[in-house]
Design a protein around this motif. Structure first.
Motif, short mmCIF file in Angstrom:
data_model
loop_
_atom_site.label_atom_id
_atom_site.label_comp_id
_atom_site.label_asym_id
_atom_site.label_seq_id
_atom_site.Cartn_x
_atom_site.Cartn_y
_atom_site.Cartn_z
N GLN A 288 0.83 -1.20 0.00
CA GLN A 288 0.00 0.00 0.00
C GLN A 288 0.88 1.26 0.00
OE1 GLN A 288 -3.33 0.26 -0.35
NE2 GLN A 288 -3.14 2.47 -0.27
N ALA A 289 1.94 1.24 0.82
CA ALA A 289 2.83 2.39 0.91
C ALA A 289 3.53 2.65 -0.42
CB ALA A 289 3.85 2.19 2.02
N GLN A 290 3.95 1.59 -1.10
CA GLN A 290 4.60 1.76 -2.40
C GLN A 290 3.62 2.30 -3.43
OE1 GLN A 290 6.46 -1.95 -3.46
NE2 GLN A 290 8.41 -1.29 -2.55
N GLU A 291 2.40 1.88 -3.36
CA GLU A 291 1.39 2.38 -4.28
C GLU A 291 1.12 3.87 -4.02
OE1 GLU A 291 -3.29 1.65 -5.03
OE2 GLU A 291 -2.07 -0.17 -4.89
N ASP A 292 1.00 4.24 -2.73
CA ASP A 292 0.80 5.66 -2.36
C ASP A 292 2.00 6.50 -2.82
OD1 ASP A 292 -1.63 5.03 -1.21
OD2 ASP A 292 -0.86 5.07 0.86
N LEU A 293 3.20 5.96 -2.64
CA LEU A 293 4.42 6.65 -3.06
C LEU A 293 4.42 6.85 -4.57
CD1 LEU A 293 7.20 7.86 -2.40
CD2 LEU A 293 8.14 5.55 -2.65
N ALA A 294 4.05 5.83 -5.30
CA ALA A 294 4.03 5.93 -6.77
C ALA A 294 3.00 6.97 -7.22
CB ALA A 294 3.72 4.56 -7.38
N GLN A 295 1.83 6.99 -6.57
CA GLN A 295 0.81 7.99 -6.92
C GLN A 295 1.30 9.40 -6.60
OE1 GLN A 295 -2.75 6.76 -4.86
NE2 GLN A 295 -3.34 5.32 -6.48
N SER A 296 1.94 9.54 -5.45
CA SER A 296 2.48 10.86 -5.07
C SER A 296 3.55 11.32 -6.05
CB SER A 296 3.05 10.82 -3.65
OG SER A 296 2.04 10.58 -2.72
N MET A 297 4.41 10.41 -6.44
CA MET A 297 5.47 10.75 -7.40
C MET A 297 4.87 11.14 -8.74
SD MET A 297 8.36 10.62 -5.89
CE MET A 297 9.55 10.54 -7.19
N ALA A 298 3.86 10.44 -9.17
CA ALA A 298 3.19 10.77 -10.44
C ALA A 298 2.53 12.15 -10.35
CB ALA A 298 2.16 9.69 -10.80
N ALA A 299 1.90 12.43 -9.20
CA ALA A 299 1.26 13.73 -9.01
C ALA A 299 2.30 14.84 -9.01
CB ALA A 299 0.46 13.73 -7.71
N ILE A 300 3.43 14.61 -8.34
CA ILE A 300 4.51 15.61 -8.30
C ILE A 300 5.04 15.85 -9.71
CG2 ILE A 300 6.90 16.00 -7.56
CD1 ILE A 300 6.12 14.63 -4.89
N GLN A 301 5.27 14.80 -10.46
CA GLN A 301 5.78 14.95 -11.82
C GLN A 301 4.78 15.72 -12.68
OE1 GLN A 301 6.66 11.25 -13.79
NE2 GLN A 301 7.72 12.28 -15.48
N HIS A 302 3.50 15.40 -12.55
CA HIS A 302 2.46 16.08 -13.31
C HIS A 302 2.43 17.57 -12.96
CE1 HIS A 302 -1.38 16.90 -15.24
NE2 HIS A 302 -1.82 17.39 -14.08
N HIS A 303 2.46 17.90 -11.65
CA HIS A 303 2.42 19.30 -11.22
C HIS A 303 3.68 20.05 -11.64
CE1 HIS A 303 -1.38 18.94 -9.19
NE2 HIS A 303 -0.93 18.00 -8.37
N ALA A 304 4.83 19.39 -11.58
CA ALA A 304 6.08 20.03 -12.00
C ALA A 304 6.05 20.35 -13.49
CB ALA A 304 7.27 19.13 -11.67
N GLN A 305 5.50 19.43 -14.28
CA GLN A 305 5.41 19.68 -15.72
C GLN A 305 4.48 20.85 -16.02
OE1 GLN A 305 4.25 15.83 -17.19
NE2 GLN A 305 6.37 15.12 -17.41
N GLN A 306 3.49 21.08 -15.19
CA GLN A 306 2.60 22.23 -15.37
C GLN A 306 3.24 23.51 -14.83
OE1 GLN A 306 -1.00 20.95 -13.39
NE2 GLN A 306 -1.98 20.54 -15.37
N TYR A 307 3.94 23.39 -13.69
CA TYR A 307 4.50 24.55 -13.01
C TYR A 307 5.62 25.22 -13.80
CZ TYR A 307 7.04 27.34 -9.60
OH TYR A 307 7.69 28.37 -8.96
N ILE A 308 6.51 24.44 -14.34
CA ILE A 308 7.69 24.99 -15.02
C ILE A 308 7.30 25.91 -16.18
CG2 ILE A 308 9.73 24.39 -16.38
CD1 ILE A 308 10.07 21.97 -14.45
N PRO A 309 6.44 25.50 -17.11
CA PRO A 309 6.08 26.43 -18.19
C PRO A 309 5.32 27.67 -17.68
CG PRO A 309 5.40 24.19 -18.75
CD PRO A 309 5.88 24.17 -17.35
N LEU A 310 4.47 27.47 -16.67
CA LEU A 310 3.74 28.61 -16.12
C LEU A 310 4.70 29.61 -15.46
CD1 LEU A 310 0.58 26.89 -14.60
CD2 LEU A 310 0.69 28.36 -16.62
#
Length: 182
Positions: free
Chosen positions: A1-23
């Protein structure tokens, strides 16, 4: 469960970073474009008030400009003679703020006079927070303005009359003394 939560968090961070940098890059570029536009088109009253402010502060400031903050608010700033150092009004002395106010008041009056007939200007102890040298600069600015409009300057400070007598020509001012009998 912890690894799954970590993977989701990492995906969310990557998604937000990809949006944040161009903005963030767009915001930085837009800020620079706005600054360049403001500097190139900073006209009329603001530019004239900046010149008057430099004069009234005896070169302690080189002008004024309006700064746009990240939150979209605008702030009036004094510009030091180096053209880089900015001072907010909260960082100015009371006398310097009064000189800034006078600079804008005169610049606005001169802009008004370009399109309208003159009106009298009444001021009362306008130079209370000015030292002698800055008072002389202000008296000269007012004497120049008096060529276009009548200025009635009330004061109970005899030192200002002495400064006017020392630094202005007799044609630039007259003194009327009001005395009361008790």
């Amino acid at each position: 469960q912890a690894q799954e939560d970590l993977a989701q968090s990492m995906a969310a961070i990557q998604h937000h970073a990809q949006q944040y940098i161009p903005l963030r890059m767009a915001a930085t570029i837009l800020g620079r474009v706005i600054d360049r536009y403001r500097q190139a088109n900073q006209g009329g009253v603001l530019a004239h008030a900046g010149r008057l402010f430099a004069n009234l502060t005896l070169g302690s400031f080189g002008g004024v400009q309006v700064e746009l903050h990240d939150n979209g608010s605008l702030q009036l700033m004094g510009v030091r003679p180096d053209g880089i150092t900015l001072v907010p009004t909260s960082g100015m002395s009371e006398g310097t703020c009064d000189q800034l106010y006078l600079a804008f008041r005169v610049a606005l009056l001169e802009a008004y006079l370009e399109r309208n007939p003159p009106v009298p200007l009444l001021v009362d102890d306008l130079l209370m927070t000015f030292d002698d040298q800055r008072s002389v600069a202000a008296l000269r600015v007012l004497a120049d303005l008096s060529q276009r409009m009548q200025i009635i300057f009330f004061t109970h400070h005899r030192r200002l009359i002495e400064l006017a007598q020392q630094h202005l020509s007799p044609e630039q001012f007259s003194v009327q003394t009001l005395e009361t009998k008790l």
